[in-house]
Write an enzyme that holds these catalytic residues in place. Structure first.
Site, short mmCIF file in Angstrom:
data_model
loop_
_atom_site.label_atom_id
_atom_site.label_comp_id
_atom_site.label_asym_id
_atom_site.label_seq_id
_atom_site.Cartn_x
_atom_site.Cartn_y
_atom_site.Cartn_z
N ASP A 60 0.86 -1.19 0.00
CA ASP A 60 0.00 0.00 0.00
C ASP A 60 0.89 1.23 0.00
OD1 ASP A 60 -2.33 1.43 -0.06
OD2 ASP A 60 -2.89 1.08 2.02
N ASP B 259 -1.06 -1.03 5.02
CA ASP B 259 -1.55 0.33 5.23
C ASP B 259 -0.91 0.94 6.48
OD1 ASP B 259 -3.64 2.56 4.90
OD2 ASP B 259 -4.06 1.83 6.91
N HIS C 76 -21.66 17.82 -12.52
CA HIS C 76 -21.80 17.31 -13.88
C HIS C 76 -21.70 18.43 -14.92
CE1 HIS C 76 -25.85 18.99 -14.22
NE2 HIS C 76 -26.04 18.58 -12.97
N GLU D 225 -29.45 14.51 -6.88
CA GLU D 225 -29.90 15.89 -6.64
C GLU D 225 -31.22 15.90 -5.86
OE1 GLU D 225 -29.60 18.85 -5.85
OE2 GLU D 225 -28.86 19.79 -7.69
#
Length: 457
Positions: A9, A124, A261, A337
């Site tokens: 990682d 990690d 978007h 939305e």
């Protein structure tokens, strides 16, 4: 033929920012850890750190037995898919690193597997320890490693060694300085280092790992690793940590790059376009905007995952960007939305003219709903907060692109800043703009970018 498992990682606190990697080589039959490798590498991106961790793990495995087969397990879908040959490597920083990783073992000896983040805790943790060391102006040392708990959890899922408990040493641990010295000495033996921390394998050996010097090296490495674990689980290492007296680190944050978007036919007309309307697709302008965003994000090379609202305009934007980055798209319903009810498709002026009382109430209170049973801003905030919590937990330490809409993005910013609900009306958020938030383990968040449209110029 012997089999190794390499778990690797990497992380970056800032992306790019101070970065480090961690990797561990496990015995494929028993799950026993053989070698750990970790290094602070200075300022770099998450992706660079992940590739560096992969390379270090492969080199450590090769030093143990160059004839072995290797299973690489990583929680970076980007690295796994690229190294498996399923995704193209487009970023110029990644190509030489991938080529170096391919050269370590002969073709066909290495396979790649994606694993969830919670199954990659050992690597990690090592990566975070390396970054912690860099923060102190040091390089990582296994004497300060706290990865033994993760090692035991790994063994429980790999079979033969699952029932082998590591005994706690009896008797007093001695003073902290002596305990720290014993921990360093035992763990240096597992790394193939001399007592003063220099690598016995010379300059060509990988960081924190050295090549075996005899036919018995694998067995020696097992014995050294076992000794290291006994020390790592003992009070001596706890004493060594007390010597360091380092402040607790919150770890690498989950960084969300928020993309509104691209334009739809309704966007230039400033019409309400939520989740309860016709769900328009991108216009030609919107698709061009998405391509520009994709090019800019590809140049940065920091995005590791792409998550999108289920609405068509977001999914289309996300797919254009993800295709350029060589990533897939995950759909998250919580990023949709607001449902604007009877106001869908109308302009602000038209709503004020037709539903003046409802509009005034909506502007005055976050609990007021749009006409016709739409969704209040208060309801959106609760939905978005729950989605945020779920995503931050799933993507801790990673940089994720969230493709969403005006209200969810503004709400995430508002919540991060602790701003009142009316602040939603005081933020500008252009089509195809980028905003960035970082979420830390203690629950705090920082706003790093707002309404960036420089990529559209």
């Amino acid at each position: 033929m012997r089999e190794f498992i390499v778990e690797a990682d990497g992380g970056s606190r800032g992306n790019p920012g101070p970065a480090g990697y961690g990797s561990v080589v496990l015995d494929g039959a028993t799950g026993e850890p053989l070698v750990e490798a970790a290094e602070y590498i200075g300022v770099a991106t998450n992706n660079v750190a992940e590739y560096r961790g992969l390379i270090a793990g492969l080199k450590a495995a090769h030093a143990l037995d160059p004839t072995a087969t290797v299973r690489v397990r990583m929680d970076s879908k980007l690295v796994v898919e690229q190294m498996s040959g399923r995704w193209k490597i487009k970023h110029p920083d990644m190509k030489p690193l991938a080529a170096e990783a391919l050269r370590v073992f002969a073709p066909g000896q290495v396979t790649y597997e994606w694993i969830p983040r919670d199954r990659n805790k050992h690597a990690d943790r090592l990566a975070n320890e390396a970054m912690d060391a860099g923060k102190r102006g040091e390089q990582w040392s296994p004497a300060a490693s706290t990865a033994d708990l993760d090692t035991r959890a790994t063994r429980q899922g790999t079979g033969a060694a699952a029932s082998a408990a590591v005994p706690e040493p009896s008797g007093p641990p001695g003073d902290a300085t002596a305990g720290a010295a014993r921990a360093r000495a035992a763990l240096a033996g597992a790394r193939g280092e001399t007592g003063d921390g220099r690598e016995a394998g010379g300059a060509g050996a990988p960081a924190a790992a050295a090549a075996p010097t005899s036919a018995n090296a694998p067995a020696s490495a097992n014995a050294a690793a076992a000794a290291a674990k006994r020390i790592a689980s003992s009070a001596d290492v706890r004493a060594a940590k007390n010597v360091a007296s380092v402040a607790p680190d919150l770890g690498t944050p989950a960084t969300f790059v928020l993309l509104r978007h691209g334009e739809t036919p309704l966007t230039p007309q400033k019409r309400f376009s939520g989740s309860g309307g016709s769900d328009p697709s991108l216009s030609d302008v919107g698709r061009h905007q998405a391509e520009r965003v994709a090019a800019a994000l590809a140049l940065r090379g920091t995005i590791q995952e792409v998550v999108s609202s289920p609405l068509a305009r977001c999914r289309e934007t996300a797919q254009i960007v993800a295709a350029r980055l060589g990533l897939g798209v995950t759909v998250e319903d919580g990023l949709r939305e607001t449902d604007f009810g009877a106001w869908e498709g109308l302009t602000f002026g038209e709503v004020r003219e037709r539903y003046p009382d409802d509009m005034n109430a909506w502007l005055a209170s976050p609990d007021a709903e749009p006409t016709g049973g739409g969704e209040s801003f208060g309801a959106v905030a609760r939905r978005v907060a729950a989605t945020r919590d779920r995503l931050t937990e799933a993507h801790r330490g990673r940089t994720v692109l969230l493709v969403s809409h005006v209200t969810p993005i503004k709400t995430l910013v508002r919540l991060a800043l602790g701003a009142p609900p009316e602040s939603l009306f005081r933020m500008e958020l252009s089509a195809a703009s980028l905003t960035a938030l970082a979420y830390y383990a203690d629950g705090n968040a920082t706003l790093r970018l707002l309404n960036d449209t420089s990529h559209l110029r």
